[in-house]
Design an enzyme around this catalytic site. Structure first.
Site, mmCIF file in Angstrom:
data_model
loop_
_atom_site.group_PDB
_atom_site.id
_atom_site.type_symbol
_atom_site.label_atom_id
_atom_site.label_comp_id
_atom_site.label_asym_id
_atom_site.label_seq_id
_atom_site.Cartn_x
_atom_site.Cartn_y
_atom_site.Cartn_z
ATOM 1 N N HIS A 198 0.852 -1.191 0.000
ATOM 2 C CA HIS A 198 0.000 0.000 0.000
ATOM 3 C C HIS A 198 0.883 1.235 0.000
ATOM 4 O O HIS A 198 1.935 1.235 0.631
ATOM 5 C CB HIS A 198 -0.936 0.020 1.225
ATOM 6 C CG HIS A 198 -2.079 0.945 1.034
ATOM 7 N ND1 HIS A 198 -2.005 2.288 1.338
ATOM 8 C CD2 HIS A 198 -3.309 0.732 0.516
ATOM 9 C CE1 HIS A 198 -3.151 2.850 1.024
ATOM 10 N NE2 HIS A 198 -3.959 1.939 0.520
ATOM 11 N N ASP B 11 -7.925 -5.599 0.021
ATOM 12 C CA ASP B 11 -8.404 -6.368 -1.127
ATOM 13 C C ASP B 11 -8.005 -7.831 -1.069
ATOM 14 O O ASP B 11 -8.525 -8.658 -1.799
ATOM 15 C CB ASP B 11 -7.893 -5.747 -2.429
ATOM 16 C CG ASP B 11 -8.591 -4.437 -2.697
ATOM 17 O OD1 ASP B 11 -9.773 -4.333 -2.338
ATOM 18 O OD2 ASP B 11 -7.960 -3.526 -3.240
HETATM 19 N N1 CMC Z 1 4.333 -7.540 -4.947
HETATM 20 C C1 CMC Z 1 5.675 -7.509 -5.125
HETATM 21 N N2 CMC Z 1 6.420 -6.396 -5.000
HETATM 22 C C2 CMC Z 1 5.785 -5.252 -4.691
HETATM 23 C C3 CMC Z 1 4.386 -5.216 -4.497
HETATM 24 C C4 CMC Z 1 3.655 -6.418 -4.633
HETATM 25 N N3 CMC Z 1 2.343 -6.424 -4.456
HETATM 26 N N4 CMC Z 1 4.009 -3.948 -4.207
HETATM 27 C C5 CMC Z 1 5.139 -3.215 -4.215
HETATM 28 N N5 CMC Z 1 6.206 -3.988 -4.504
HETATM 29 C C6 CMC Z 1 7.605 -3.570 -4.561
HETATM 30 C C7 CMC Z 1 7.879 -2.796 -5.833
HETATM 31 O O1 CMC Z 1 8.341 -3.636 -6.865
HETATM 32 C C8 CMC Z 1 8.914 -1.803 -5.381
HETATM 33 O O2 CMC Z 1 10.161 -2.461 -5.351
HETATM 34 P P1 CMC Z 1 11.524 -1.622 -5.680
HETATM 35 O O3 CMC Z 1 11.619 -0.549 -4.639
HETATM 36 O O4 CMC Z 1 12.591 -2.654 -5.561
HETATM 37 O O5 CMC Z 1 11.340 -1.075 -7.063
HETATM 38 C C9 CMC Z 1 8.531 -1.492 -3.942
HETATM 39 O O6 CMC Z 1 7.795 -2.636 -3.491
HETATM 40 C C10 CMC Z 1 7.645 -0.254 -3.793
HETATM 41 O O7 CMC Z 1 6.561 -0.381 -4.707
HETATM 42 P P2 CMC Z 1 5.876 0.843 -5.456
HETATM 43 O O8 CMC Z 1 5.143 0.343 -6.649
HETATM 44 O O9 CMC Z 1 6.896 1.922 -5.667
HETATM 45 O O10 CMC Z 1 4.871 1.332 -4.324
HETATM 46 P P3 CMC Z 1 3.605 2.235 -4.539
HETATM 47 O O11 CMC Z 1 3.346 2.908 -3.257
HETATM 48 O O12 CMC Z 1 3.759 3.093 -5.754
HETATM 49 O O13 CMC Z 1 2.442 1.166 -4.889
HETATM 50 C C11 CMC Z 1 0.658 -0.354 -4.702
HETATM 51 C C12 CMC Z 1 1.475 0.746 -4.010
HETATM 52 C C13 CMC Z 1 -0.554 -0.701 -3.835
HETATM 53 C C14 CMC Z 1 0.147 0.161 -6.060
HETATM 54 C C15 CMC Z 1 1.548 -1.605 -4.901
HETATM 55 O O14 CMC Z 1 1.975 -2.098 -3.648
HETATM 56 C C16 CMC Z 1 0.852 -2.706 -5.708
HETATM 57 O O15 CMC Z 1 0.896 -2.676 -6.938
HETATM 58 N N6 CMC Z 1 0.189 -3.686 -5.012
HETATM 59 C C17 CMC Z 1 -0.594 -4.705 -5.693
HETATM 60 C C18 CMC Z 1 -1.945 -4.138 -6.107
HETATM 61 C C19 CMC Z 1 -2.878 -3.963 -4.920
HETATM 62 O O16 CMC Z 1 -3.052 -4.844 -4.087
HETATM 63 N N7 CMC Z 1 -3.538 -2.793 -4.877
HETATM 64 C C20 CMC Z 1 -4.570 -2.502 -3.866
HETATM 65 C C21 CMC Z 1 -4.200 -1.386 -2.956
HETATM 66 S S1 CMC Z 1 -5.299 -1.298 -1.533
HETATM 67 C C22 CMC Z 1 -6.858 -0.864 -2.200
HETATM 68 C C23 CMC Z 1 -6.880 0.508 -2.719
HETATM 69 O O17 CMC Z 1 -6.695 1.445 -1.924
HETATM 70 O O18 CMC Z 1 -7.137 0.679 -3.929
#
Ligand code: CMC
Length: 431
Positions: free
Chosen positions: A308, A366
């Site tokens: 998140h 989720d």
């Molecule tokens: N699985 C594997 N690696 C992950 C994941 C994951 N689910 N989420 C983040 N990472 C890694 C990512 O690769 C990155 O690694 P590095 O620093 O080495 O490049 C690091 O963690 C930080 O990730 P980010 O994408 O920069 O983080 P963000 O804050 O931009 O993204 C997120 C947050 C929720 C979009 C992301 O964690 C994700 O894609 N999760 C899966 C989708 C999901 O479950 N979304 C629902 C969110 S809760 C409901 C809502 O509010 O909509």
């Protein structure tokens, strides 16, 4: 600058700039950069808004490190266990818990706006029979502006109120009808003798040929799902609604924009994507393979339902949702659900894995909501529409707050331009 007010100092070359610093009631202090460009001639750069407060708000507060979520100051776990969805709607919109009379009046208004204009049926019928319910919702909610002209003037407070009530009241009917249409069943009209959650379940699962009685376990579980998704500060879809409405667009168009944004798998679409991932994993023995894929930088695969942007310790909604999942499966007698076993095993492996621990990735709301919804009999394609139905009140509360704010301005970000500088057009024969 007032000496008693805090400020931040920015140095660019030989020039110093004092920037006002705002102290919120909770959360980090905020540097006011609104005059930065006119004074210093520079922009700030923050793609993804990781360090930017785009507005001030009094609705929802999240402390990501503590795993805290407050609506108008009330913790989400208290609301989920002691309140019910329509009371939470009233709280979000009006800023205070309603008394008996106020709640009765609010429930009455919402209950009496649940039917759709009958001509809207034609809109549903225009979609392909196998359309995704989210596609139908984006279209039908946007089309409400063509049916409810008397509540599109955003400068009229009463019209804003009517639009808000219509959206909250009609969204269950729209979501349920999108589902009914996608499975080829007749539309079931709303029933005003049922409460909000029960009416929605009834419209989804009843058929005209026989009586359908809503199971109180499912009604309570649905109500809790609605509460847990009701609002979440300035997330992507809420910011979309705010940006769309900053131009003066009508409320139905703005909420349709929010629904479109929510659909993406990084946001509300994660619940569908998560359950599909669990099905794809198929067996606990395959979990390590998927954990390795999630850790592999060259593989775009991510564990859906994990991570998140704001929560960095745990998602308080996920804690309640997990309890609810256990309760619902237990009460429905589905303890040995294979997907639940995969989910539980995946959760425990990921929570101990160095990669996930270091990056503070843990199950979000989720991860569990899909398990409950599947147990309730919903297909995966309905998971995000149910999220949209719940989040409508959050979008509306934020929209109303924004419109009533005298500082409201059209949203217009700038950019860090890295393209070509000016060059002369080259005739096609010389390229
Ligand atoms: N699985 C594997 N690696 C992950 C994941 C994951 N689910 N989420 C983040 N990472 C890694 C990512 O690769 C990155 O690694 P590095 O620093 O080495 O490049 C690091 O963690 C930080 O990730 P980010 O994408 O920069 O983080 P963000 O804050 O931009 O993204 C997120 C947050 C929720 C979009 C992301 O964690 C994700 O894609 N999760 C899966 C989708 C999901 O479950 N979304 C629902 C969110 S809760 C409901 C809502 O509010 O909509």
């Amino acid at each position: 600058m007032d000496k008693n007010k805090k400020s931040a100092r920015l140095t660019i070359g030989d020039e110093n700039y004092e920037l006002p610093l705002f102290t919120p009631t909770a959360g980090p202090e905020v540097i006011d950069i609104r005059k930065l460009y006119s004074r210093a001639g520079v922009f700030t750069y923050d793609p993804g808004f990781t360090s930017t407060a785009a507005c001030d708000s009094t609705i929802t507060f999240i402390d990501g490190s503590k795993g805290e979520l407050l609506h108008r100051g009330y913790p989400i776990d208290q609301l989920a266990s002691k309140s019910h969805f329509l009371e939470v709607c009233s709280l979000l919109i009006d800023g205070k818990l309603p008394n008996h009379e106020e709640l009765k009046a609010f429930k009455g208004t919402i209950t009496r706006h649940t039917m759709l204009h009958e001509q809207m049926v034609n809109f549903f019928r225009g979609f392909r029979r196998d359309a995704h319910p989210m596609a139908i919702m984006v279209g039908v909610v946007g089309a409400m502006s063509a049916f409810y002209h008397d509540s599109t003037d955003i400068n009229d407070e009463r019209q804003r109120e009517i639009a808000s009530h219509r959206l909250i009241a009609k969204m269950p009917t729209i979501a349920a009808w999108a589902y009914k249409y996608s499975i080829g069943q007749p539309f079931i009209y709303p029933r005003n003798d049922l409460d909000y959650a029960a009416n929605f379940i009834h419209m989804c699962f009843a058929v005209p040929a026989e009586e359908y009685v809503v199971d109180p376990i499912l009604r309570r579980a649905m109500d809790r799902i609605l509460i847990l998704h009701a609002d979440h500060e300035q997330n992507a879809s809420t910011s979309t609604v705010r940006l769309a409405s900053s131009s003066g667009a009508n409320p139905f168009a703005c909420i349709a924009a929010g629904i479109a944004c929510l659909w993406g798998p990084a946001h509300g679409g994660a619940n569908q994507a998560c359950l599909e991932m669990l099905k794809h994993i198929g067996h606990v023995e395959r979990i390590p393979e998927f954990i390795n894929r999630a850790k592999d930088k060259n593989d775009p695969f991510r564990l859906m339902g994990f991570g998140h942007r704001v929560y960095k310790n745990f998602d308080p909604r996920a804690l309640v949702m997990k309890q609810s999942a256990d309760e619902v499966l237990d009460l429905l007698g589905i303890e040995d659900n294979p997907l639940l076993q995969i989910a539980k095993e995946l959760e425990s492996i990921a929570l101990q894995d160095d990669y996930f621990v270091k990056k503070k990735l843990f199950p979000n709301v989720d991860f569990y909501s899909g398990i409950i919804l599947e147990a309730m009999g919903f297909p995966t394609s309905m998971f995000t529409p149910i999220f949209a139905l719940s989040r409508t009140v959050g979008w509306i509360s934020q929209w109303k707050e924004m419109i009533a704010d005298p500082q409201n301005k059209i949203g217009r970000p700038r950019q860090l331009y890295l393209g070509e500088t000016e060059r002369d057009y080259v005739d096609i024969k010389y390229r």
